[in-house]
Design an enzyme around this catalytic site. Structure first.
Site, PDB file in Angstrom:
ATOM      1  N   CYS A  44       9.100   0.880  27.907  1.00 50.14           N
ATOM      2  CA  CYS A  44       9.301   2.297  27.621  1.00 50.14           C
ATOM      3  C   CYS A  44      10.333   2.461  26.530  1.00 50.14           C
ATOM      4  CB  CYS A  44       9.775   3.006  28.877  1.00 50.14           C
ATOM      5  SG  CYS A  44      11.273   2.248  29.533  1.00 50.14           S
ATOM      6  N   CYS A  97      13.903   1.729  27.700  1.00 52.65           N
ATOM      7  CA  CYS A  97      14.323   0.326  27.693  1.00 52.65           C
ATOM      8  C   CYS A  97      14.777  -0.052  26.302  1.00 52.65           C
ATOM      9  CB  CYS A  97      13.185  -0.621  28.065  1.00 52.65           C
ATOM     10  SG  CYS A  97      12.068   0.017  29.285  1.00 52.65           S
ATOM     11  N   CYS A 155      -1.592 -42.221  14.354  1.00 49.97           N
ATOM     12  CA  CYS A 155      -1.279 -43.080  15.493  1.00 49.97           C
ATOM     13  C   CYS A 155      -0.410 -42.342  16.496  1.00 49.97           C
ATOM     14  CB  CYS A 155      -0.559 -44.322  15.006  1.00 49.97           C
ATOM     15  SG  CYS A 155       0.899 -43.889  14.056  1.00 49.97           S
ATOM     16  N   CYS A 182       3.240 -42.039  15.505  1.00 48.59           N
ATOM     17  CA  CYS A 182       3.547 -40.989  14.529  1.00 48.59           C
ATOM     18  C   CYS A 182       3.664 -39.649  15.241  1.00 48.59           C
ATOM     19  CB  CYS A 182       2.443 -40.862  13.483  1.00 48.59           C
ATOM     20  SG  CYS A 182       1.824 -42.400  12.859  1.00 48.59           S
ATOM     21  N   ASP A 186     -14.693  19.222  11.966  1.00 48.17           N
ATOM     22  CA  ASP A 186     -13.513  20.033  12.195  1.00 48.17           C
ATOM     23  C   ASP A 186     -13.170  20.677  10.858  1.00 48.17           C
ATOM     24  OD1 ASP A 186     -11.236  20.973  13.617  1.00 48.17           O
ATOM     25  OD2 ASP A 186     -10.054  19.547  12.455  1.00 48.17           O
ATOM     26  N   ASP A 243      -9.486  14.602  12.946  1.00 46.34           N
ATOM     27  CA  ASP A 243      -8.321  13.872  12.456  1.00 46.34           C
ATOM     28  C   ASP A 243      -7.845  12.754  13.378  1.00 46.34           C
ATOM     29  OD1 ASP A 243      -7.083  15.112  14.535  1.00 46.34           O
ATOM     30  OD2 ASP A 243      -5.787  16.380  13.326  1.00 46.34           O
ATOM     31  N   ASP A 249      -8.009  15.909  17.617  1.00 45.54           N
ATOM     32  CA  ASP A 249      -9.416  15.939  17.982  1.00 45.54           C
ATOM     33  C   ASP A 249      -9.829  14.752  18.844  1.00 45.54           C
ATOM     34  OD1 ASP A 249      -9.612  18.186  16.379  1.00 45.54           O
ATOM     35  OD2 ASP A 249     -10.031  17.006  14.595  1.00 45.54           O
TER      36      ASP A 249
END
Lengths: 124, 848
Positions: free
Chosen positions: B19, B22, B87, B90, B516, B715, B719
């Site tokens: 949140c 926090c 190997c 390595c 819209d 948008d 909406d």
């Protein structure tokens, strides 16, 4: 109809029966995923199919499946989890993690893009 | 606080933030430390950005402070690809040197991938440090990427480069497999038909048999090398109780080879006339199928070009100003709030806000909008766009995986990997396809053997092998994903982000588009549209005076008048004694005169004689505009009218949608008069006016109840419920915020043309998918019975396995090629515009 005909018919039926049984009727048992630091993590090897191809996880906890593709056949270059809207391109040799949290118990599928390779994710 | 220290900035991953509170607690705890100058915690990305004095605080004290607040610092993971580690010792050496590096929690090397995964504390060590440690141990790091903090676009680009190199190797591998198979095919074909060749005609049966035995051996390299992957693939699939194309090809060619080998070795076992080999089938089928795979790989590479192009847009470096010094940094190291300098011709490295300077920026690569956009103070710039003319500085707001480009890449990849509902049918078929083909092959063998003409064994084998070879599960499986990949990529090129295959399939079926009004059809902000003057006043004066007064006002309508004056290039005067009269207007003294600006009621109160202006104001109001009277020393000077104007290309886009057969409906909360004025202007006949925001979703639902497939364009914020309710929700993007949750499709450019383009691309893609699917289904359902010999009774001849191999190779190449055709698709909705009117501003002078 001679003896050879009978033998061929019986062999054909037998082979057909085997195909039906092997590919359709039997299924493998699942692998249970253990939880490390709160994440259920498992490596899935992609080579002619998914190993393991049946994965059992707990619901409500994050799951991380590390896909390791060890083949170049283009069929398997993508893995999809359609129910979780997750997918990933799997370059040969690389380890690609897929992470999501299954919220509801149930059986979900995962597969290659063409649907030739399939796996099951059982959420408990 | 002491400003002389050299501040260090770090970004720490914090776990367990749920949140905003926090986040605030952690910030407080960090700021309480001495030496910490700034601390900001982003709860969404779970990261803390800290600026501190390394002399007074250290990473460990920061980590302690975060722990004291009750949270923990997560570790980041990085992958380093390392060269020439073969190997076990390595491996231990690389892991050891990394583990010994301060800040590293763990390192695990995988020989299979030649990659080491490092878990480390960001801040204590960085990627360069990890790389340095590996190089100290004597190994070379091929590339590295940081999974926690790294830019997604960069990361995926690195992954894509690796995948690209892998594809190239695969291509060469397949090509040399094909070359070998093709070379061997030639002599094998010659020997298989000795009676057709003059040189071989006279040979004795014994010599021919010997030649055949030789052929059996010559074909072996084709089986083992060129066709080896069919066998390994089939075996791995078999172990998983599945079967694929490899299974079919492997079965087909091994049956042909085994039969032939036995026929050559023990001709006596076979009935008269059936001891003929088919080595040509083995060699030629392998050559053809591998050739098909080579071509398919190339075509598939082209299909994913769109995403490669997007990833290639990412800038590599950024010129960051830190402590007054310009540094060229890798783009991965740019932090939020860094100030970045961009010179003409350079790429904008990350997303941000301009703080200084101005320029025009070419955003076409992101938005699809060809005209460069002017940027100045406070404007948003998008990473990967190209600065054209001037220099500017901007403050980074989004970096790494949060940039618009990274989000776009992620969305496109996700969409390309998603499934269209039409694929479900294919999935069902795919599960049964290959075993069914094997059953058909067995049935064909049995029927031809038992009931076929002599030599029945030969016929039985040829038909069974032909069935196995002609079946092409790949064509079926590739049909949908290939087209989806190209279609989604094509849309992204045009600035349209389609979320998934389902959205694409839905968009194709639409018949109604609900738009819209505010911000979708119109610009969404008021603009000065009309100026009316009385006798004795010039337009210049009316606008200049009105704007000068409004300069002190904070009302959005006032801003429109000020902007209008600026656009006309007028100098404004500082007003004195500004006063706002709520519900009436404003007043101030400008240049020694008293100036009043307001509605008719205000003019009446002031006893200003408005005369003919009153009629003009009514007609302006009828057009959905807001008229304001201007009075100078209580004499009516004119009217300035402000309105939310229609976007340049809305009218054309709407006409285009209507021409495509879509019903266009406008929805708005505005009053009916304003709404209808706008609707008339853009050519919309059905208007849903005075709809409360919360009722928009309900209105969409009512349209759906009429049986319509409805797209809602809005948008994405106000909406959102209506977008979610619609069959397809299209959100108009705003700058860098491209991943709009509620939408199925995001239009990165604000233009309505995107709606038409989205529908067009969807229709074209679905048409392409259907062509592919029908083609693949017809091919398989016709090809398999023909291969099994159902036409034999009619024509008396069988399909050659060689032709089956060619058909099989061709069918999957055809599917991929057809999908690639989509790349050439050009949506009509983007046809070049005619000479457009500048910003919808008209001004008229009327004698009052």
């Amino acid at each position: 109809m001679n003896a050879w005909d009978v033998i061929v018919i019986l062999a054909g039926l037998g082979a057909g029966g085997l195909i039906v049984w092997y590919f359709w009727l039997s299924s493998s048992s699942g692998v249970r995923v253990s939880t490390v630091e709160g994440v259920q993590e498992l490596t899935v090897v992609v080579k002619g199919g998914y190993s393991p191809d049946t994965i059992v996880v707990q619901h409500g906890r994050p799951v991380r499946l590390n896909f390791n593709r060890q083949e170049s056949a283009s069929c398997s270059e993508m893995v999809l989890f359609p129910d979780f809207d997750r997918s990933a391109l799997l370059p040969e040799g690389a380890v690609v993690p897929i992470e999501f949290t299954p919220e509801a118990p149930g059986e979900y599928g995962f597969q290659c893009q063409m649907g030739m390779f399939k796996g099951r994710l059982i959420v408990e | 606080m002491d400003q002389t220290f050299e501040p260090r900035k770090i970004e720490l991953p914090v776990t367990g933030i749920h949140c905003d509170a926090c986040a605030a607690a952690i910030e407080e705890s960090l700021l309480a430390l001495s030496g910490v100058r700034r601390a900001r915690v982003n709860p969404a990305s779970e990261r803390a950005f800290v600026e501190y004095d390394p002399a007074a605080a250290s990473t460990s004290t920061l980590v302690e402070a975060i722990r004291a607040a009750g949270y923990d610092v997560g570790s980041a993971k990085a992958h380093l690809a390392i060269e020439d580690v073969h190997c076990a010792s390595c491996v231990q050496k690389v892991e050891g040197v990394l583990r010994a590096t301060p800040g590293v929690r763990g390192a695990t090397f995988s020989l299979a991938t030649e990659e080491v995964t490092v878990e480390y504390r960001p801040g204590q060590v960085d990627l360069a440090g990890l790389r340095h440690a590996v190089e100290q141990a004597g190994y070379r790091v091929r590339h590295e990427w940081d999974r926690a903090a790294a830019p997604s676009a960069g990361e995926t680009a690195a992954g894509e480069t690796a995948a690209g190199a892998e594809k190239e190797r695969e291509y060469r591998r397949l090509r040399s497999k094909f070359v070998l198979a093709a070379i061997i095919s030639v002599p094998v074909l010659v020997v298989s038909y000795p009676s057709f060749l003059p040189g071989l005609k006279g040979l004795s049966p014994e010599t021919i048999r010997l030649l055949w035995a030789l052929t059996a051996l010559v074909v072996l390299p084709v089986l083992v090398y060129s066709g080896g992957h069919f066998f390994t693939g089939a075996w791995y699939a078999f172990r998983h109780r599945s079967a694929d194309m490899n299974t079919l090809i492997a079965l087909g060619i091994s049956a042909a080879w085994l039969y032939s080998a036995v026929a050559v070795a023990f001709p006596a076992v076979f009935p008269e006339g059936t001891a003929e080999p088919f080595f040509d089938v083995v060699a030629v089928v392998v050559a053809l199928v591998v050739l098909g795979q080579v071509l398919e790989l190339r075509a598939k590479g082209r299909a994913s070009e769109a995403i490669k192009k997007l990833m290639g847009l990412q800038a590599k470096t950024a010129r960051v100003v830190r402590d007054g010094i310009e540094l060229d940094l890798p783009v991965e190291e740019v932090l939020v709030d860094d100030i970045i300098v961009v010179r003409p011709g350079e790429k904008v490295p990350v997303d941000g806000l301009v703080v200084e300077g101005h320029s025009s920026v070419d955003e076409s690569m992101i938005t699809g909008e060809p005209i460069p956009v002017e940027k100045s103070d406070g404007d948003e710039v998008i990473g990967a766009t190209i600065n054209k003319t001037g220099s500017f500085r901007f403050r980074a707001t989004k970096v790494g995986k949060d940039t618009a480009l990274a989000q776009i890449v992620r969305m496109v990849q996700e969409a390309q990997g998603s499934k269209a509902p039409i694929q479900r049918l294919v999935d069902v078929v795919a599960g049964y396809f290959v075993p069914t083909v094997m059953l058909v092959a067995i049935a064909s063998f049995v029927v031809w053997f038992v009931a076929g003409p002599q030599p029945s064994l030969t016929y039985a084998l040829v038909t069974a092998v032909t069935v196995l070879i002609i079946a092409c599960p790949c064509a079926l499986g590739l049909a949908t994903p290939m087209s989806l990949m190209v279609g989604v990529g094509k849309a992204a090129e045009k600035g349209i982000l389609i979320r998934n295959g389902e959205a694409l399939q839905q968009a194709q079926a639409l018949n109604t588009v609900v738009l819209d009004k505010t911000g979708t059809i119109t610009l969404g902000k008021p603009t000065l549209t009309d100026v009316v003057t009385s006798d004795g006043f010039a337009e210049t004066d009316v606008v200049r005076l009105a704007a000068s007064v409004e300069r002190s006002s904070e009302h959005p309508l006032a801003q429109a008048i000020v902007d209008g004056a600026h656009d006309r290039g007028y100098d404004l005067i500082d007003p004195e004694g500004f006063e706002a009269i709520p519900g009436r207007g404003v007043t101030a003294r400008v240049d020694g005169s008293r100036l009043d600006l307001g509605n008719l009621a205000y003019m009446r109160e002031l006893q200003v004689e408005v005369g003919a202006l009153e009629d003009r104001s009514v007609s302006l109001a009828d057009q959905g505009k807001t008229p304001m009277f201007v009075a100078v020393d209580r004499r009516a000077a004119g009217i300035v009218a402000v309105a939310d104007v229609v976007k340049d290309d809305s009218r054309r886009a709407i006409r285009h949608l209507q021409e495509m057969g879509l019903d266009v409906i406008m929805i708005t909360g505005d009053n009916r008069r304003t709404a209808e004025a706008i609707a008339r202007e853009v050519g919309i006949s059905r208007v849903l006016a005075e709809v409360l925001p919360k009722d928009k979703a309900h209105q969409v639902h009512l349209l759906q109840a009429e049986g319509k497939k409805v797209a809602m364009v809005g948008d994405g914020i106000n909406d959102a419920p209506a977008l979610a309710q619609a069959d397809v929700g299209l959100a108009i993007g705003t700058g860098t915020d491209v991943a709009i949750e509620a939408s199925d499709i995001t239009l990165i450019t604000g233009s309505l043309r995107g709606v038409a383009v989205a529908v067009e691309v969807s229709r074209a893609t679905m048409r392409n998918i259907k062509q592919n699917l029908i083609g693949a289904f017809v091919y398989n359902t016709a090809g398999i019975p023909v291969a099994a010999g159902v036409l034999y009774p009619l024509f008396g001849s069988l399909l050659s396995p060689l032709i089956a191999g060619a058909a099989m190779a061709l069918s999957s190449v055809t599917v991929v090629t057809n999908a690639n055709r989509l790349r050439l698709f050009e949506p009509k909705g983007l046809a070049p515009a005619g000479p457009a009117a500048p910003a919808g501003t008209t001004s008229r002078e009327v004698s009052a």
